[in-house]
Design a protein around this motif. Sequence first.
Motif, PDB file in Angstrom:
ATOM      1  N   ASN A 255      13.357   6.951  13.888  1.00 12.61           N
ATOM      2  CA  ASN A 255      13.406   7.013  15.338  1.00 12.61           C
ATOM      3  C   ASN A 255      14.564   6.234  15.891  1.00 12.61           C
ATOM      4  OD1 ASN A 255      10.102   7.529  15.534  1.00 12.61           O
ATOM      5  ND2 ASN A 255      11.169   8.658  16.522  1.00 12.61           N
ATOM      6  N   GLY A 256      15.719   6.245  15.121  1.00 15.04           N
ATOM      7  CA  GLY A 256      16.765   5.727  15.516  1.00 15.04           C
ATOM      8  C   GLY A 256      17.315   4.196  15.560  1.00 15.04           C
ATOM      9  N   TYR A 257      16.630   3.572  14.362  1.00 17.29           N
ATOM     10  CA  TYR A 257      16.692   2.083  14.161  1.00 17.29           C
ATOM     11  C   TYR A 257      18.111   1.909  13.787  1.00 17.29           C
ATOM     12  CZ  TYR A 257      16.783  -2.357  11.912  1.00 17.29           C
ATOM     13  OH  TYR A 257      17.138  -3.800  11.534  1.00 17.29           O
ATOM     14  N   ASN A 258      18.775   1.110  14.781  1.00 14.38           N
ATOM     15  CA  ASN A 258      20.120   0.546  14.283  1.00 14.38           C
ATOM     16  C   ASN A 258      20.140  -0.921  14.447  1.00 14.38           C
ATOM     17  OD1 ASN A 258      22.596   2.866  14.692  1.00 14.38           O
ATOM     18  ND2 ASN A 258      20.684   3.522  15.433  1.00 14.38           N
ATOM     19  N   GLY A 259      20.310  -1.466  13.321  1.00 17.55           N
ATOM     20  CA  GLY A 259      20.140  -2.874  13.265  1.00 17.55           C
ATOM     21  C   GLY A 259      20.683  -3.370  11.744  1.00 17.55           C
ATOM     22  N   THR A 260      20.753  -4.501  11.420  1.00 14.83           N
ATOM     23  CA  THR A 260      21.395  -5.176  10.337  1.00 14.83           C
ATOM     24  C   THR A 260      20.236  -5.872   9.537  1.00 14.83           C
ATOM     25  OG1 THR A 260      23.684  -5.039  10.936  1.00 14.83           O
ATOM     26  CG2 THR A 260      23.006  -6.568   8.864  1.00 14.83           C
ATOM     27  N   ILE A 261      19.925  -5.557   8.356  1.00 10.70           N
ATOM     28  CA  ILE A 261      18.907  -6.496   7.584  1.00 10.70           C
ATOM     29  C   ILE A 261      19.893  -7.066   6.352  1.00 10.70           C
ATOM     30  CG2 ILE A 261      16.902  -6.392   5.855  1.00 10.70           C
ATOM     31  CD1 ILE A 261      15.794  -4.245   8.002  1.00 10.70           C
ATOM     32  N   GLN A 262      19.768  -8.572   6.388  1.00 13.46           N
ATOM     33  CA  GLN A 262      20.462  -9.158   5.217  1.00 13.46           C
ATOM     34  C   GLN A 262      19.503 -10.079   4.457  1.00 13.46           C
ATOM     35  OE1 GLN A 262      24.247 -11.109   6.328  1.00 13.46           O
ATOM     36  NE2 GLN A 262      24.717 -10.995   4.055  1.00 13.46           N
ATOM     37  N   TYR A 263      19.628 -10.166   3.148  1.00  9.65           N
ATOM     38  CA  TYR A 263      18.771 -10.800   2.324  1.00  9.65           C
ATOM     39  C   TYR A 263      17.384 -10.338   2.330  1.00  9.65           C
ATOM     40  CZ  TYR A 263      22.909 -13.371   2.297  1.00  9.65           C
ATOM     41  OH  TYR A 263      24.501 -14.099   2.191  1.00  9.65           O
ATOM     42  N   ALA A 264      17.131  -9.313   1.577  1.00  6.97           N
ATOM     43  CA  ALA A 264      15.751  -9.094   1.649  1.00  6.97           C
ATOM     44  C   ALA A 264      15.277  -8.539   0.279  1.00  6.97           C
ATOM     45  CB  ALA A 264      15.689  -7.691   2.636  1.00  6.97           C
ATOM     46  N   ILE A 265      14.016  -8.779  -0.056  1.00  4.23           N
ATOM     47  CA  ILE A 265      13.373  -8.456  -1.443  1.00  4.23           C
ATOM     48  C   ILE A 265      12.213  -7.557  -1.095  1.00  4.23           C
ATOM     49  CG2 ILE A 265      12.004  -9.563  -3.169  1.00  4.23           C
ATOM     50  CD1 ILE A 265      13.512 -11.987  -2.766  1.00  4.23           C
ATOM     51  N   ALA A 266      12.232  -6.513  -2.003  1.00  2.00           N
ATOM     52  CA  ALA A 266      10.908  -5.546  -1.960  1.00  2.00           C
ATOM     53  C   ALA A 266      10.506  -5.231  -3.517  1.00  2.00           C
ATOM     54  CB  ALA A 266      11.450  -4.122  -1.653  1.00  2.00           C
ATOM     55  N   VAL A 267       9.376  -5.942  -3.747  1.00  2.00           N
ATOM     56  CA  VAL A 267       9.009  -6.066  -5.268  1.00  2.00           C
ATOM     57  C   VAL A 267       7.589  -5.130  -5.229  1.00  2.00           C
ATOM     58  CG1 VAL A 267       8.032  -8.340  -4.981  1.00  2.00           C
ATOM     59  CG2 VAL A 267       8.634  -7.192  -7.320  1.00  2.00           C
ATOM     60  N   ALA A 268       7.396  -4.429  -6.174  1.00  2.00           N
ATOM     61  CA  ALA A 268       5.990  -3.652  -6.168  1.00  2.00           C
ATOM     62  C   ALA A 268       5.078  -4.149  -7.358  1.00  2.00           C
ATOM     63  CB  ALA A 268       6.538  -2.174  -6.613  1.00  2.00           C
ATOM     64  N   ASP A 269       3.885  -4.064  -7.354  1.00  2.00           N
ATOM     65  CA  ASP A 269       2.853  -4.328  -8.392  1.00  2.00           C
ATOM     66  C   ASP A 269       2.439  -3.226  -9.165  1.00  2.00           C
ATOM     67  OD1 ASP A 269       0.752  -5.484  -9.965  1.00  2.00           O
ATOM     68  OD2 ASP A 269      -0.111  -6.746  -8.194  1.00  2.00           O
ATOM     69  N   LYS A 270       2.773  -3.031 -10.454  1.00  2.00           N
ATOM     70  CA  LYS A 270       2.352  -1.761 -11.212  1.00  2.00           C
ATOM     71  C   LYS A 270       0.729  -1.814 -11.172  1.00  2.00           C
ATOM     72  CE  LYS A 270       2.785  -3.250 -15.879  1.00  2.00           C
ATOM     73  NZ  LYS A 270       3.495  -2.919 -17.001  1.00  2.00           N
ATOM     74  N   ASN A 271       0.238  -2.676 -10.926  1.00  2.00           N
ATOM     75  CA  ASN A 271      -1.319  -2.954 -10.996  1.00  2.00           C
ATOM     76  C   ASN A 271      -2.013  -2.387  -9.766  1.00  2.00           C
ATOM     77  OD1 ASN A 271      -1.680  -4.337 -13.793  1.00  2.00           O
ATOM     78  ND2 ASN A 271      -0.250  -5.549 -12.731  1.00  2.00           N
ATOM     79  N   THR A 272      -1.320  -2.034  -8.865  1.00  2.00           N
ATOM     80  CA  THR A 272      -2.013  -1.544  -7.625  1.00  2.00           C
ATOM     81  C   THR A 272      -1.987  -0.006  -7.679  1.00  2.00           C
ATOM     82  OG1 THR A 272      -0.062  -1.473  -6.229  1.00  2.00           O
ATOM     83  CG2 THR A 272      -1.204  -3.746  -6.515  1.00  2.00           C
ATOM     84  N   LEU A 273      -2.765   0.775  -6.788  1.00  2.00           N
ATOM     85  CA  LEU A 273      -2.378   2.118  -6.707  1.00  2.00           C
ATOM     86  C   LEU A 273      -1.484   2.139  -5.426  1.00  2.00           C
ATOM     87  CD1 LEU A 273      -6.194   3.239  -6.679  1.00  2.00           C
ATOM     88  CD2 LEU A 273      -4.370   3.439  -8.569  1.00  2.00           C
ATOM     89  N   HIS A 274      -1.094   3.588  -5.280  1.00  6.26           N
ATOM     90  CA  HIS A 274       0.104   3.763  -4.435  1.00  6.26           C
ATOM     91  C   HIS A 274      -0.145   5.050  -3.560  1.00  6.26           C
ATOM     92  CE1 HIS A 274       1.972   1.192  -7.472  1.00  6.26           C
ATOM     93  NE2 HIS A 274       1.656   1.708  -8.207  1.00  6.26           N
ATOM     94  N   SER A 275       0.431   5.220  -2.596  1.00  3.06           N
ATOM     95  CA  SER A 275       0.394   6.391  -1.357  1.00  3.06           C
ATOM     96  C   SER A 275       0.830   7.694  -2.320  1.00  3.06           C
ATOM     97  CB  SER A 275       1.030   6.208  -0.387  1.00  3.06           C
ATOM     98  OG  SER A 275       2.654   6.133  -0.500  1.00  3.06           O
ATOM     99  N   ILE A 276       0.087   8.763  -1.777  1.00  2.11           N
ATOM    100  CA  ILE A 276       0.174   9.886  -2.340  1.00  2.11           C
ATOM    101  C   ILE A 276       0.610  10.895  -1.372  1.00  2.11           C
ATOM    102  CG2 ILE A 276      -0.982   9.667  -4.554  1.00  2.11           C
ATOM    103  CD1 ILE A 276      -3.137  11.303  -3.264  1.00  2.11           C
TER     104      ILE A 276
END
Length: 445
Positions: A255-276
């Motif tokens: 919906n039109g987000y306009n901002g800056t994100i700096q220094y961020a980590i996204a890490v997954a865990d393969k032992n979890t289930l995930h959306s489908i």
Amino acid sequence: MKNVKNLISLLSIVAVSFTACKKNEPNSAAFNKRSTSAADYFPQSTYPVVAISGDIISNTTWTAGNVYELNGVVTVRNGATLTIEPGTYIKASVNTIGVQNGILVIAKDGKINAVGTATDPIVFTSSYLLDTNPATAGTPGDFGGVAILGNAPINTGTKALDGLPNLPQFYYGGTNATDNSGTFQYVRIEYAGFTLAPNQEINGLTLGAVGSGTTIDHVQVSYGFNDAFDFFGGTVNANNLVALASFDDQFDFNNGYNGTIQYAIAVADKNTLHSISGGNSDSNGIESDNNTPAEDPTFSLLPKTHPTLINLSIFGTENTSAILGLGYRFGIRERRGSEIDLYNTIVSGYPRGIVFDADASASPSTITNTAVHGFVSSITVSVGAYTGGFNTLVVNASNASTFGVIQPWYNTPGSALTLDFTGGSNGAIPTGTANWTSGWTKFVF
């Protein structure tokens, strides 16, 4: 000293199919993860519990000597400011299935002043980690989530917060790009999320039309039932963010987000289930839309969703073996008219690294100084969806590249108990910079 359980609890999940334009969500938030014993939050589990419900309409302070238990939707409104002291723990009351656990909403006429520190973060977490019973463990959905709403622009004018009743206090959006909803620093949100219906869900941290006068930094969202961070319009800038093992997307822009994100980590865990979605995995590192088909089938609402992302580390899994459920989909997915500027970033461990759908914006996006791995493909561009140039390193391999990062994989056999994202020339913690995750984050559950 923390008592970290070494066994991974195998929890069941009840599968439910929905017909929706985005995701199919389960009706149970239980899925595999490392467990955390209640002893991890001692002595906080022995503190007096203060029950909170309803609206907060005058200036209020929550102190570190208590644990605050949210019952239902707690809304800060009517010009009030909620101040939360460093080291304060907040949990949710346990409700019946189909009723959301405690949710904190900062309405567009309220303000938050939640300022933790690196040594004393503010923690929103499961009630089961604060019950003095070391046999219990947190489950995604135990805490409802946190939503901050503002008066900055969104491309639908105004919008109601997903997953809650259609009431005036849950609407957001306006014309003030510099709107100030307060400060949210050194905060952890754990085991959050609630699904009312398909595409009607509460995420770990939802930011709706939040303006650039708001301060958001050093925030971690872990083991959420839906997205970790969800930005609906607005102009807020954010930095030093950690998204860990969300059921759905780690970061979501709409919906039109306009901002800056700096220094961020996204890490997954393969032992979890995930959306489908449609019988396929739809769990992404980043998913970005300009708007939904129902809002505009041409995806041309203005302002366009166009985040500027600098120094991100987005990691899925080291290899495709032993992943529970259907696994992951895309490291970054641009679709439905969305645009992006991406700099100094690492994307690795997903089947496809960066994907521009055919309905992504035809306007140029920017990808610069970015390392991308994909098990199937690194960068996929549908005809007409992307007209910018690439200045990036790409690689396809059956074993994901670390691109110089020391230890980015979660739950890798023989790996260190904590993740270390330092050592790369780009990514969230570039060589020669301080490790901003030290002290306040939590990677072992």
